[in-house]
Design a protein around this motif. Structure first.
Motif, short mmCIF file in Angstrom:
data_model
loop_
_atom_site.label_atom_id
_atom_site.label_comp_id
_atom_site.label_asym_id
_atom_site.label_seq_id
_atom_site.Cartn_x
_atom_site.Cartn_y
_atom_site.Cartn_z
N ALA A 143 0.81 -1.22 0.00
CA ALA A 143 0.00 0.00 0.00
C ALA A 143 0.84 1.27 0.00
CB ALA A 143 -0.95 -0.01 1.19
N LYS A 144 1.83 1.36 0.92
CA LYS A 144 2.60 2.61 1.02
C LYS A 144 3.44 2.84 -0.24
CE LYS A 144 7.17 1.71 2.98
NZ LYS A 144 7.44 0.73 1.96
N ASP A 145 3.91 1.74 -0.85
CA ASP A 145 4.73 1.88 -2.06
C ASP A 145 3.88 2.30 -3.25
OD1 ASP A 145 6.92 1.11 -0.58
OD2 ASP A 145 6.75 -1.00 -1.13
N TYR A 146 2.61 1.89 -3.25
CA TYR A 146 1.70 2.36 -4.31
C TYR A 146 1.43 3.85 -4.16
CZ TYR A 146 -2.47 2.96 -7.15
OH TYR A 146 -3.38 3.42 -8.07
N ILE A 147 1.24 4.30 -2.93
CA ILE A 147 1.04 5.74 -2.71
C ILE A 147 2.26 6.53 -3.16
CG2 ILE A 147 0.74 7.51 -0.93
CD1 ILE A 147 -0.97 5.46 0.60
N LYS A 148 3.45 6.04 -2.83
CA LYS A 148 4.68 6.70 -3.28
C LYS A 148 4.76 6.76 -4.80
CE LYS A 148 8.01 4.51 -1.41
NZ LYS A 148 8.58 3.28 -0.80
N TYR A 149 4.34 5.67 -5.44
CA TYR A 149 4.34 5.64 -6.91
C TYR A 149 3.40 6.69 -7.48
CZ TYR A 149 2.72 4.08 -11.49
OH TYR A 149 2.33 4.04 -12.81
N ARG A 150 2.21 6.81 -6.88
CA ARG A 150 1.27 7.81 -7.38
C ARG A 150 1.80 9.22 -7.17
NH1 ARG A 150 -3.96 6.49 -8.52
NH2 ARG A 150 -3.83 8.57 -9.48
N LEU A 151 2.53 9.45 -6.09
CA LEU A 151 3.05 10.77 -5.79
C LEU A 151 4.23 11.15 -6.69
CD1 LEU A 151 3.01 10.74 -1.88
CD2 LEU A 151 1.44 11.97 -3.38
N THR A 152 5.06 10.16 -7.03
CA THR A 152 6.34 10.46 -7.68
C THR A 152 6.49 9.87 -9.07
OG1 THR A 152 7.45 8.47 -6.83
CG2 THR A 152 7.43 10.41 -5.39
N GLY A 153 5.67 8.89 -9.39
CA GLY A 153 5.86 8.18 -10.66
C GLY A 153 6.97 7.15 -10.60
N GLU A 154 7.55 6.95 -9.43
CA GLU A 154 8.66 6.01 -9.26
C GLU A 154 8.22 4.84 -8.37
OE1 GLU A 154 11.47 6.40 -10.83
OE2 GLU A 154 11.12 8.47 -11.53
N MET A 155 8.79 3.66 -8.65
CA MET A 155 8.48 2.48 -7.85
C MET A 155 9.71 2.06 -7.05
SD MET A 155 6.18 0.08 -10.36
CE MET A 155 4.77 0.75 -11.23
N MET A 156 9.53 1.92 -5.76
CA MET A 156 10.61 1.47 -4.88
C MET A 156 9.99 0.93 -3.59
SD MET A 156 13.88 3.61 -3.30
CE MET A 156 14.67 3.78 -4.90
N ARG A 177 11.05 -11.44 -11.74
CA ARG A 177 11.66 -10.40 -10.90
C ARG A 177 11.11 -9.02 -11.25
NH1 ARG A 177 12.69 -6.51 -8.96
NH2 ARG A 177 14.66 -5.58 -8.25
N SER A 178 10.72 -8.83 -12.51
CA SER A 178 10.32 -7.51 -12.99
C SER A 178 9.05 -6.97 -12.34
CB SER A 178 10.12 -7.55 -14.51
OG SER A 178 9.12 -8.50 -14.85
N VAL A 179 8.23 -7.84 -11.71
CA VAL A 179 6.98 -7.34 -11.13
C VAL A 179 7.20 -6.65 -9.79
CG1 VAL A 179 5.60 -9.09 -12.32
CG2 VAL A 179 6.34 -9.49 -9.96
N PHE A 180 8.38 -6.83 -9.19
CA PHE A 180 8.68 -6.20 -7.91
C PHE A 180 9.66 -5.04 -8.12
CE2 PHE A 180 6.85 -10.09 -6.42
CZ PHE A 180 6.25 -9.75 -5.21
N PRO A 181 9.51 -3.96 -7.34
CA PRO A 181 10.38 -2.80 -7.50
C PRO A 181 11.75 -3.03 -6.88
CG PRO A 181 8.91 -2.44 -5.66
CD PRO A 181 8.50 -3.75 -6.28
N ASP A 182 12.68 -2.13 -7.16
CA ASP A 182 13.96 -2.17 -6.47
C ASP A 182 13.75 -1.92 -4.98
OD1 ASP A 182 15.31 -2.65 -8.81
OD2 ASP A 182 15.83 -0.55 -9.17
N ALA A 183 14.66 -2.46 -4.17
CA ALA A 183 14.60 -2.26 -2.71
C ALA A 183 15.78 -1.41 -2.28
CB ALA A 183 14.62 -3.60 -1.99
N ALA A 184 15.54 -0.50 -1.35
CA ALA A 184 16.58 0.41 -0.87
C ALA A 184 16.34 0.68 0.62
CB ALA A 184 16.54 1.72 -1.66
N PRO A 185 17.31 1.29 1.31
CA PRO A 185 17.11 1.62 2.73
C PRO A 185 15.89 2.52 2.95
CG PRO A 185 19.43 1.79 2.15
CD PRO A 185 18.69 1.59 0.86
#
Length: 389
Positions: free
Chosen positions: A46-59, A90-98
């Motif tokens: 959920a939170k990563d989808y909200i971030k995607y909507r805000l920024t256009g980026e997936m992480m 693998r492509s269906v999941f976003p990159d992971a970062a701190p």
């Protein structure tokens, strides 16, 4: 999974396969809803989808990725072996970062729709449990955050991963770099009291008041041990440490002294025994628990909190700001922006201990705890056979 497959999953992810993880759920979708799977291009929490909507980026972040059963918790990276094992691209999941990473900025379109300034930085964030633990001040190994909400959750911080080869507790990445957590979950903690109220307390059935406050006066004079009444808090099965979906709630030792307040306090005691079992399970992995930080609605109770302290045999610290999730997210955002030189500086500025509850040990509770553990073992096979009948 058979023994060989279970060993592979444990080696790759530091965890055991259960239906709570994302990968088995995706496998179910692939098998049972193939048309849905054909249309799936990306999977975001959920939170990563909200971030995607805000920024256009997936992480995503390491703590959320730990909950997929596709992540190498030890080395903080996606596991190609697990993607192959579950037949998930693998492509269906976003990159992971701190967690304390600026993952993107508010787009012009979103700025126009929301009024947020274009270019506002967006932090990567973390899983809700990690954010709540950080907001309670959990930053060092040996600290434990204990939450009594609907469920009861203990999160124990360590400076290295501590996988549980017996498959009792989870081993996930924390929202701080170079920190890991072991997680234990009691399925129905505060929810056990809520169930009691809805099922038996007709007068307060429609009350919108705080359930914990409503029961404090009634239980204040009930002796520890509830005159022989004991509760197993397994109303919806149990996770840690049994992972037994057949387990069920039990009131044991009902007698002529048992009154409504006895039942209420026995629920508090039973949940506390289960949380102690979780803490001791983590300690069996080689972790020394130095400090317990407590948050959650159940711990507002002046009756339950001392009971919990006596049962777990440790001082309990509560924090001044009850919504620790928001505090934790503020710390993560501040670290991502460079507003804090360190997490220690952030916790000094934003978190303060409200009170410390240190109750004397109880010989009665020590005896009751052994009975609590033994009662489940005595009933385990009965739970299983009853579920099949």
């Amino acid at each position: 999974a058979d023994d060989k497959e279970s060993a592979l999953i444990m080696e790759e992810t530091a965890n055991n396969a259960t239906s709570t993880y994302t990968a088995p759920q995706v496998s179910w979708i692939q098998k049972n809803e193939p048309e849905t799977w054909k249309q799936t291009r990306h999977i975001l929490v959920a939170k990563d989808y909200i971030k995607y909507r805000l920024t256009g980026e997936m992480m995503t972040d390491y703590s959320e990725a730990s909950g997929t059963l596709l992540f190498d918790v030890r080395n903080r990276k996606w596991s190609d072996e697990m993607f192959n094992f579950f037949s998930i691209p693998r492509s269906v999941f976003p990159d992971a970062a701190p967690s304390a990473t600026i993952m993107g900025r508010i787009t012009r379109e979103i700025a126009q729709q929301t009024g947020l300034p274009e270019g506002t930085p967006v932090a990567n964030g973390s899983a809700d449990n990690s954010a709540a633990a950080l907001g309670a001040g959990m930053v060092d190994k040996g600290q434990v955050t204990l939450i009594i909400g609907t469920a009861g959750v203990i999160s124990a911080c360590s400076d290295s991963p501590l996988p549980d080869e017996k498959h009792r507790v989870l081993c996930w990445n924390y929202c701080l770099e170079d920190r890991w957590i072991n997680i234990g979950v009691t399925q129905t903690a505060g929810e056990s009291l809520n169930w009691f109220k809805k099922a038996f307390d007709y007068e307060n059935k429609k009350s919108s008041g705080d359930i914990f406050s409503a029961y404090d006066k009634e239980t204040a004079d009930i002796p520890d041990g509830c005159d022989g009444l004991m509760f197993l808090p397994y109303l919806n099965g149990e996770r840690t440490p049994y992972w037994d979906s057949n387990a069920r709630g039990v009131f044991f030792g009902i007698n002529m002294k048992s009154t409504k307040p006895h039942f209420i306090k026995s629920i508090m005691e039973g949940v506390s025994f289960a949380l102690r079992h979780n803490i001791e399970t983590v300690e069996s992995l080689g972790m020394a628990v130095d400090q317990v930080l407590a948050v959650g609605g159940g711990l507002k109770s002046p009756v339950w909190l001392p009971v919990l302290s006596r049962i777990i045999q440790r001082p309990i610290n509560t924090v001044a700001v009850p919504d620790t999730g928001n505090v934790g997210n503020s710390i993560i955002a501040g670290l991502a922006l460079g507003e804090f030189a360190s997490v220690e500086e952030a916790t000094r500025q934003l978190i303060s201990i409200d009170r410390t509850i240190k109750s004397p040990p109880s010989e009665k509770y020590e005896r009751r705890y052994l009975h609590f553990l033994g009662l489940y073992e005595d009933l385990k096979e009965r739970f299983a056979s009853y579920a099949e009948s």
